[in-house]
Design a protein around this motif. Structure first.
Motif, PDB file in Angstrom:
ATOM      1  N   ALA A 152       3.887  23.109  48.410  1.00  0.00           N
ATOM      2  CA  ALA A 152       3.154  23.331  49.651  1.00  0.00           C
ATOM      3  C   ALA A 152       1.712  22.860  49.490  1.00  0.00           C
ATOM      4  O   ALA A 152       1.181  22.837  48.383  1.00  0.00           O
ATOM      5  CB  ALA A 152       3.188  24.815  50.011  1.00  0.00           C
ATOM      6  N   PRO A 153       1.060  22.492  50.582  1.00  0.00           N
ATOM      7  CA  PRO A 153      -0.322  22.023  50.500  1.00  0.00           C
ATOM      8  C   PRO A 153      -1.337  23.138  50.241  1.00  0.00           C
ATOM      9  O   PRO A 153      -2.510  22.873  50.047  1.00  0.00           O
ATOM     10  CB  PRO A 153      -0.563  21.368  51.860  1.00  0.00           C
ATOM     11  CG  PRO A 153       0.458  21.945  52.753  1.00  0.00           C
ATOM     12  CD  PRO A 153       1.621  22.339  51.915  1.00  0.00           C
TER      13      PRO A 153
ATOM     14  N   PRO B 166      -0.161  14.974  51.349  1.00  0.00           N
ATOM     15  CA  PRO B 166       1.047  14.491  50.692  1.00  0.00           C
ATOM     16  C   PRO B 166       1.346  13.014  50.928  1.00  0.00           C
ATOM     17  O   PRO B 166       1.909  12.353  50.057  1.00  0.00           O
ATOM     18  CB  PRO B 166       2.159  15.382  51.256  1.00  0.00           C
ATOM     19  CG  PRO B 166       1.600  16.004  52.472  1.00  0.00           C
ATOM     20  CD  PRO B 166       0.118  16.034  52.319  1.00  0.00           C
ATOM     21  N   VAL B 167       0.940  12.457  52.072  1.00  0.00           N
ATOM     22  CA  VAL B 167       1.188  11.041  52.338  1.00  0.00           C
ATOM     23  C   VAL B 167       0.388  10.187  51.353  1.00  0.00           C
ATOM     24  O   VAL B 167       0.909   9.227  50.781  1.00  0.00           O
ATOM     25  CB  VAL B 167       0.855  10.680  53.807  1.00  0.00           C
ATOM     26  CG1 VAL B 167       0.968   9.190  54.044  1.00  0.00           C
ATOM     27  CG2 VAL B 167       1.772  11.452  54.756  1.00  0.00           C
ATOM     28  N   SER B 168      -0.870  10.540  51.115  1.00  0.00           N
ATOM     29  CA  SER B 168      -1.693   9.803  50.147  1.00  0.00           C
ATOM     30  C   SER B 168      -1.147   9.951  48.738  1.00  0.00           C
ATOM     31  O   SER B 168      -1.138   8.984  47.969  1.00  0.00           O
ATOM     32  CB  SER B 168      -3.142  10.289  50.186  1.00  0.00           C
ATOM     33  OG  SER B 168      -3.744   9.926  51.400  1.00  0.00           O
TER      34      SER B 168
ATOM     35  N   MET C 198       5.687  18.043  53.260  1.00  0.00           N
ATOM     36  CA  MET C 198       5.600  18.667  51.949  1.00  0.00           C
ATOM     37  C   MET C 198       6.194  17.737  50.905  1.00  0.00           C
ATOM     38  O   MET C 198       7.218  17.091  51.145  1.00  0.00           O
ATOM     39  CB  MET C 198       6.375  19.992  51.946  1.00  0.00           C
ATOM     40  CG  MET C 198       6.338  20.726  50.618  1.00  0.00           C
ATOM     41  SD  MET C 198       7.366  22.229  50.587  1.00  0.00           S
ATOM     42  CE  MET C 198       6.516  23.236  51.792  1.00  0.00           C
ATOM     43  N   ILE C 199       5.536  17.668  49.759  1.00  0.00           N
ATOM     44  CA  ILE C 199       6.046  16.911  48.611  1.00  0.00           C
ATOM     45  C   ILE C 199       7.265  17.643  48.054  1.00  0.00           C
ATOM     46  O   ILE C 199       7.232  18.863  47.854  1.00  0.00           O
ATOM     47  CB  ILE C 199       4.969  16.825  47.503  1.00  0.00           C
ATOM     48  CG1 ILE C 199       3.799  15.958  47.959  1.00  0.00           C
ATOM     49  CG2 ILE C 199       5.556  16.347  46.189  1.00  0.00           C
ATOM     50  CD1 ILE C 199       4.082  14.497  48.022  1.00  0.00           C
TER      51      ILE C 199
ATOM     52  N   ARG D 109       9.244  12.657  47.323  1.00  0.00           N
ATOM     53  CA  ARG D 109       9.431  12.251  48.712  1.00  0.00           C
ATOM     54  C   ARG D 109       8.858  13.349  49.583  1.00  0.00           C
ATOM     55  O   ARG D 109       8.456  14.400  49.090  1.00  0.00           O
ATOM     56  CB  ARG D 109      10.884  11.959  49.022  1.00  0.00           C
ATOM     57  CG  ARG D 109      11.849  13.080  48.805  1.00  0.00           C
ATOM     58  CD  ARG D 109      13.283  12.534  48.928  1.00  0.00           C
ATOM     59  NE  ARG D 109      14.242  13.546  48.663  1.00  0.00           N
ATOM     60  CZ  ARG D 109      14.797  14.330  49.585  1.00  0.00           C
ATOM     61  NH1 ARG D 109      14.481  14.205  50.861  1.00  0.00           N
ATOM     62  NH2 ARG D 109      15.694  15.226  49.258  1.00  0.00           N
ATOM     63  N   LEU D 110       8.823  13.099  50.861  1.00  0.00           N
ATOM     64  CA  LEU D 110       8.243  14.047  51.806  1.00  0.00           C
ATOM     65  C   LEU D 110       9.324  14.603  52.716  1.00  0.00           C
ATOM     66  O   LEU D 110      10.247  13.893  53.098  1.00  0.00           O
ATOM     67  CB  LEU D 110       7.178  13.362  52.672  1.00  0.00           C
ATOM     68  CG  LEU D 110       6.018  12.709  51.944  1.00  0.00           C
ATOM     69  CD1 LEU D 110       5.089  12.040  52.952  1.00  0.00           C
ATOM     70  CD2 LEU D 110       5.260  13.715  51.115  1.00  0.00           C
TER      71      LEU D 110
END
Length: 138
Positions: free
Chosen positions: A120-121, A71-73, A98-99, A84-85
Motif C-alpha cells: 500500500a502507498p 506506484p506508476v513511477s 498498488m504495487i 505490477r499494479l
C-alpha cells in the motif's frame, strides 16, 4: 472493477499471525491481522493478496518509503523487477494503484507459501502492532 481492503473495527476476537518475508538478502518479520474484510484479489486470477504498508516495502526492498506512494513511477523506474499494479480502494479513502509482487518462501504462521503481496502507498498500522492484512487467505 475495484477491490476493497477493509481495515475492520476495533473489537474483541481479532486474530494475528506471525509473517516472515524474504527478498534477496533482506528479511522482515512482522505481525499480520487476519482481516476477513480484506477482499483484495488479483483481477486477472482471483487470487487473494496479502497487504502490507509502504514501511514494510521500504524495509524489504531497500527503497525509500515514498516510492510506494507513486506506484506508476516505481514500476517504470525498473528498480524492482517482477512488480505490477492493481487497482484498489480502502474504506473511507479514494483508491488508486498498488504495487503487487509474488514473493516466494513467505512464512505465515510457520507455513511456507508463495503469495502475491501488495504494498500500500501508506503504512498499515491499526495501533495494535500489526503491519499486514491477510484477508481470508488463512
Amino acid at each position: 472493477a475495484l477491490c476493497t481492503i477493509g481495515f475492520g473495527s476495533h473489537g474483541i476476537g481479532r486474530s494475528y499471525v506471525p509473517v516472515e518475508l524474504n527478498w534477496q538478502c533482506r528479511q522482515v518479520k512482522l505481525l499480520a491481522l487476519q482481516d476477513t474484510g480484506n477482499t483484495l484479489r488479483d483481477p486477472m486470477t482471483g487470487e487473494q493478496i496479502l497487504v502490507c504498508g509502504s514501511d514494510v516495502g521500504a524495509e524489504l526492498f531497500g527503497l525509500p518509503e515514498e516510492s510506494f506512494s507513486d506506484p506508476v513511477s516505481l514500476l517504470s523506474s525498473g528498480q524492482l523487477q517482477g512488480i505490477r499494479l492493481i487497482p484498489y480502494h480502502t474504506v473511507g479513502q479514494t483508491g488508486g494503484m498498488m504495487i503487487v509482487l509474488r514473493i516466494k518462501g513467505v512464512k505465515i504462521n510457520g507455513v511456507v507459501m508463495n503469495p502475491l503481496v501488495g504494498f500500500a502507498p501508506q503504512r498499515i498500522d491499526g495501533g495494535e502492532g500489526y503491519r499486514m492484512l491477510t484477508g481470508g487467505m488463512l
